[in-house]
Design an enzyme around this catalytic site. Structure first.
Site, PDB file in Angstrom:
ATOM      1  N   ARG A   1     143.432 -64.535  33.612  1.00  0.00           N
ATOM      2  CA  ARG A   1     142.372 -63.819  34.468  1.00  0.00           C
ATOM      3  C   ARG A   1     141.247 -63.301  33.361  1.00  0.00           C
ATOM      4  O   ARG A   1     140.326 -64.099  33.333  1.00  0.00           O
ATOM      5  CB  ARG A   1     142.897 -62.560  35.316  1.00  0.00           C
ATOM      6  CG  ARG A   1     141.897 -62.119  36.442  1.00  0.00           C
ATOM      7  CD  ARG A   1     140.451 -61.435  36.077  1.00  0.00           C
ATOM      8  NE  ARG A   1     140.708 -60.122  35.209  1.00  0.00           N
ATOM      9  CZ  ARG A   1     139.745 -59.396  34.717  1.00  0.00           C
ATOM     10  NH1 ARG A   1     138.498 -60.005  34.653  1.00  0.00           N
ATOM     11  NH2 ARG A   1     140.220 -58.617  33.903  1.00  0.00           N
ATOM     12  N   ASP A   2     141.481 -62.097  32.662  1.00  0.00           N
ATOM     13  CA  ASP A   2     140.096 -61.743  31.780  1.00  0.00           C
ATOM     14  C   ASP A   2     139.967 -62.798  30.707  1.00  0.00           C
ATOM     15  O   ASP A   2     138.953 -62.898  30.192  1.00  0.00           O
ATOM     16  CB  ASP A   2     140.730 -60.386  31.186  1.00  0.00           C
ATOM     17  CG  ASP A   2     139.354 -59.705  30.597  1.00  0.00           C
ATOM     18  OD1 ASP A   2     138.324 -60.035  31.142  1.00  0.00           O
ATOM     19  OD2 ASP A   2     139.590 -58.824  29.743  1.00  0.00           O
TER      20      ASP A   2
ATOM     21  N   HIS B   1     143.313 -51.082  27.097  1.00  0.00           N
ATOM     22  CA  HIS B   1     142.828 -52.722  27.009  1.00  0.00           C
ATOM     23  C   HIS B   1     141.624 -52.605  25.996  1.00  0.00           C
ATOM     24  O   HIS B   1     140.747 -52.161  26.187  1.00  0.00           O
ATOM     25  CB  HIS B   1     142.205 -52.877  28.495  1.00  0.00           C
ATOM     26  CG  HIS B   1     141.349 -54.225  28.671  1.00  0.00           C
ATOM     27  ND1 HIS B   1     142.195 -55.165  29.467  1.00  0.00           N
ATOM     28  CD2 HIS B   1     140.561 -54.731  28.221  1.00  0.00           C
ATOM     29  CE1 HIS B   1     141.191 -56.168  29.615  1.00  0.00           C
ATOM     30  NE2 HIS B   1     140.263 -56.030  29.035  1.00  0.00           N
TER      31      HIS B   1
ATOM     32  N   HIS C   1     139.331 -55.198  23.141  1.00  0.00           N
ATOM     33  CA  HIS C   1     138.651 -56.432  22.861  1.00  0.00           C
ATOM     34  C   HIS C   1     138.574 -56.559  21.353  1.00  0.00           C
ATOM     35  O   HIS C   1     138.071 -55.416  20.794  1.00  0.00           O
ATOM     36  CB  HIS C   1     137.316 -56.572  23.493  1.00  0.00           C
ATOM     37  CG  HIS C   1     137.629 -57.285  24.891  1.00  0.00           C
ATOM     38  ND1 HIS C   1     136.972 -58.372  25.299  1.00  0.00           N
ATOM     39  CD2 HIS C   1     138.249 -56.530  26.001  1.00  0.00           C
ATOM     40  CE1 HIS C   1     137.582 -58.749  26.828  1.00  0.00           C
ATOM     41  NE2 HIS C   1     138.177 -57.591  27.148  1.00  0.00           N
TER      42      HIS C   1
ATOM     43  N   CYS D   1     132.786 -62.924  25.309  1.00  0.00           N
ATOM     44  CA  CYS D   1     132.110 -61.887  25.733  1.00  0.00           C
ATOM     45  C   CYS D   1     130.813 -62.131  26.048  1.00  0.00           C
ATOM     46  O   CYS D   1     130.054 -62.606  24.874  1.00  0.00           O
ATOM     47  CB  CYS D   1     132.040 -60.619  24.596  1.00  0.00           C
ATOM     48  SG  CYS D   1     131.200 -59.381  24.840  1.00  0.00           S
TER      49      CYS D   1
ATOM     50  N   ASN E   1     139.639 -60.695  23.956  1.00  0.00           N
ATOM     51  CA  ASN E   1     140.618 -59.819  24.292  1.00  0.00           C
ATOM     52  C   ASN E   1     141.428 -59.984  22.746  1.00  0.00           C
ATOM     53  O   ASN E   1     141.386 -60.833  22.052  1.00  0.00           O
ATOM     54  CB  ASN E   1     141.389 -60.106  25.051  1.00  0.00           C
ATOM     55  CG  ASN E   1     140.951 -59.886  26.570  1.00  0.00           C
ATOM     56  OD1 ASN E   1     139.692 -60.648  26.960  1.00  0.00           O
ATOM     57  ND2 ASN E   1     141.296 -58.962  27.322  1.00  0.00           N
TER      58      ASN E   1
END
Lengths: 299, 299
Positions: free
Chosen positions: A13-14, A206, A208, A239, A248
């Site tokens: 997903r991310d 979470h 990055h 990003c 991430n």
């Protein structure tokens, strides 16, 4: 006995969300299944956003239909609004991860809603869930350490959102450094502050790796007692605000650091390295994770 | 009042050492002068190795002759043997950094000497210095967290070398993760063990970002009370044992993390980012540091 750290895999997903090369549903299913075989037991597998706005996230219904409930232990769907919640319920997700941005600037640009509007949406979803049923709700507070539009985000702002989410019965709160600007000292302070404000919620972090502090922030989190961390295989996750930067923290990098120190994660590091290399090749780029480039140690 | 962390810039030596594109003496002087302007006050500027073995390190005498003593506060020369010490003295270096590998495998391959032979060399250099004068001696214990030939390195081995170095009067001991395999929990343990064995020596830590743990290890070090860290502008510093991997932790990445948390370093972050980008371009490669790719925050 060593401590177990749960890593929530967010690559499908991310990780993929901002990638230019659009993957088919079958490619995404291959990735999800490979990650499950490599040890992922909680995975963000779909996002219930408008596929016209985020084409990479199209096919959420098809993906969920192809993943029986007994495959991964918990199939998480990302939810930004009530329509997303309804899709999350109807596809049978095991968890709904509802995002609340910590800044109006990011919220309006990214989700068309202010912080207040997003909290109201979270409240409405929690109420629907209490009445009609549906998967458990977690909340992610995004841009919690800095916003590309509004600049610095205060700790008080993050704490206030966490307090409201906890009051709504959210059982897990993720604090997200969405654009990768946090340092580990600030991470520790915010963990302590959020925990004090929402003592009954489980904390998830979470990070990055945009500015290379991702694993330092993960280390600080684990030292502060956090047991759940997000990561993305191959370090997937561009990003949009720093196009040349990495995304991430890589699942394989995090697993390496933790397991080298004696923690358990349940992941197969060699398998993760292979998956990170394979998916990066499929996306036409060099792997962003360090382990995919350097390999483990001892070899 | 915020705490000051001293960052020793090692780009001109450790950073360049494994680069394929050979820089001229003038190019290296440009780099050293730019770094001094950006705030470097201790810098490893030359290595007294055989230029036939390490062509990139040729010209040490010319570089030292062009850098008057009042330019950088401390011009450090790397020394592997007595011949190197003699060159270090005759060129007027402000410090001699003598390397002792923590493994016989690495020592024999890299310097043609076992650990015991290297400690004997350190002792002979310390004796010469005591009798004849010369710059202060620091010792770097390399491959202190793992060796590409001998595998794991025990904490006892590192502590034993540190104890011997301290007994020889070495005033600063660097513990180096030369191949980038350390995790921050182990880093903390080894710092505590070395400090207990050599309480009068100042501790310096040297990390490579090969497996993305470099800044986590730096954070753990600062938290354990270490005030001196090595770093390399642009994240320069390839690893011959992991050709695709990145090298030393980037000075700009370390400065970003520390200053974002309120520490002082004395460096100009924007200038470091420019230097990192420029030297990477001159070497024909993309910058390895994250800050060179993502930029600072707030912008």
């Amino acid at each position: 006995m060593s401590r177990f750290i749960q890593i929530v895999e967010v690559g499908p997903r991310d990780g993929l969300q901002n990638e230019k090369t659009i993957l088919s549903v079958e490619d995404k299913l291959d990735l999800i299944r490979a990650l499950e075989t490599a040890g992922a037991r909680r995975m963000e597998v779909v996002s219930f956003v408008n596929p016209n706005r985020v084409p990479q996230m199209a096919g959420a219904e098809d993906i969920m239909a192809a993943l029986p409930a007994d495959r991964v232990q918990s199939r998480i769907g990302l939810v930004l609004n009530m329509r997303g919640w309804e899709r999350c319920v109807s596809t049978g997700c095991d968890e709904a991860n509802v995002v609340v941005c910590a800044s109006d600037g990011f919220g309006v640009k990214n989700q068309g809603a202010t912080v207040r509007q997003q909290i109201d949406t979270l409240a409405a979803i929690a109420e629907r869930q209490a009445v009609e049923g549906g998967p458990p709700i977690t909340a992610t507070i995004s841009v919690a350490f800095g916003c590309p539009f509004d600049g610095e985000i205060s700790q008080d702002q993050v704490v206030a959102i966490a307090r409201e989410a906890a009051a709504l019965g959210v059982r897990e709160i993720a604090v997200a450094d969405t654009i990768g600007v946090a340092d580990p000292w600030t991470v520790r302070q915010r963990i302590e502050a959020v925990r004090a404000a929402a003592p009954d919620a489980r904390l998830r972090m979470h990070f990055h790796d945009t500015r290379n502090t991702g694993l330092a922030n993960a280390f600080a989190s684990v030292e502060a007692g956090v047991d759940v961390l997000d990561a993305s295989v191959g370090g997937l996750g561009g990003c949009p605000f720093a196009p040349a930067a990495t995304g991430n923290i890589g699942t394989e990098d995090l697993v390496y650091m933790l397991e080298r120190a004696g923690f358990e994660t349940g992941y197969d590091l060699a398998a993760l390295i292979r998956i990170g290399r394979d998916i990066s090749a499929k996306l036409g780029k060099a792997p962003a994770s360090s382990l995919a480039r350097a390999g483990g140690f001892p070899a």
